[in-house]
Design a protein around this motif. Structure first.
Motif, mmCIF file in Angstrom:
data_model
loop_
_atom_site.group_PDB
_atom_site.id
_atom_site.type_symbol
_atom_site.label_atom_id
_atom_site.label_comp_id
_atom_site.label_asym_id
_atom_site.label_seq_id
_atom_site.Cartn_x
_atom_site.Cartn_y
_atom_site.Cartn_z
ATOM 1 N N UNK A 194 0.833 -1.211 0.000
ATOM 2 C CA UNK A 194 0.000 0.000 0.000
ATOM 3 C C UNK A 194 0.867 1.260 0.000
ATOM 4 N N UNK A 195 1.960 1.251 0.754
ATOM 5 C CA UNK A 195 2.876 2.401 0.765
ATOM 6 C C UNK A 195 3.488 2.585 -0.620
ATOM 7 N N UNK A 196 3.953 1.508 -1.217
ATOM 8 C CA UNK A 196 4.546 1.572 -2.550
ATOM 9 C C UNK A 196 3.531 2.064 -3.569
ATOM 10 N N UNK A 197 2.318 1.590 -3.482
ATOM 11 C CA UNK A 197 1.260 2.008 -4.391
ATOM 12 C C UNK A 197 0.966 3.498 -4.228
ATOM 13 N N UNK A 198 0.908 3.972 -2.997
ATOM 14 C CA UNK A 198 0.633 5.381 -2.729
ATOM 15 C C UNK A 198 1.753 6.268 -3.260
ATOM 16 N N UNK A 199 2.987 5.870 -3.031
ATOM 17 C CA UNK A 199 4.125 6.674 -3.472
ATOM 18 C C UNK A 199 4.241 6.687 -4.992
ATOM 19 N N UNK A 200 3.937 5.569 -5.627
ATOM 20 C CA UNK A 200 4.105 5.497 -7.073
ATOM 21 C C UNK A 200 3.064 6.317 -7.830
ATOM 22 N N UNK A 201 1.890 6.532 -7.237
ATOM 23 C CA UNK A 201 0.841 7.288 -7.910
ATOM 24 C C UNK A 201 0.648 8.696 -7.369
ATOM 25 N N UNK A 202 1.547 9.154 -6.517
ATOM 26 C CA UNK A 202 1.381 10.492 -5.950
ATOM 27 C C UNK A 202 1.856 11.552 -6.946
ATOM 28 N N UNK A 203 1.227 12.704 -6.880
ATOM 29 C CA UNK A 203 1.592 13.819 -7.744
ATOM 30 C C UNK A 203 2.679 14.650 -7.086
#
Length: 84
Positions: free
Chosen positions: A11-20
């Motif tokens: 979830x952390x990786x997913x959040x960081x990869x799609x953050x603007x």
């Protein structure tokens, strides 16, 4: 436990990869930075970097405390396991 840790890291990786990429500035700081850029100064970039620096300090401190707590817990459980 390992499954929960894997899901958390995912979830952390997913959040960081799609953050603007955002600029962290309040309304007054934004106006000040825009006016300084129009006048040819580069103070806006320094102001934004300072705000991001102040934002990161609590996260670094909490992470450090968490690592120390984990190491202490791990050391305690290892010594307990050796005594059995």
């Amino acid at each position: 436990m390992k499954k929960a840790a894997f899901i958390f890291l995912f979830m952390i990786l997913l959040t960081v990869s799609f953050s603007n990429n955002v600029n962290a500035q309040c309304a007054m700081c934004t106006v000040s930075a825009e006016q300084s850029v129009k006048n040819g100064n580069t103070q806006g970039k320094g102001l934004n970097s300072g705000i991001l620096y102040l934002l990161a300090i609590p996260y670094v401190l909490i992470s450090g405390i968490g690592v120390l707590w984990y190491l202490k817990y791990r050391k305690r459980t290892m010594s307990y396991a050796e005594n059995l």
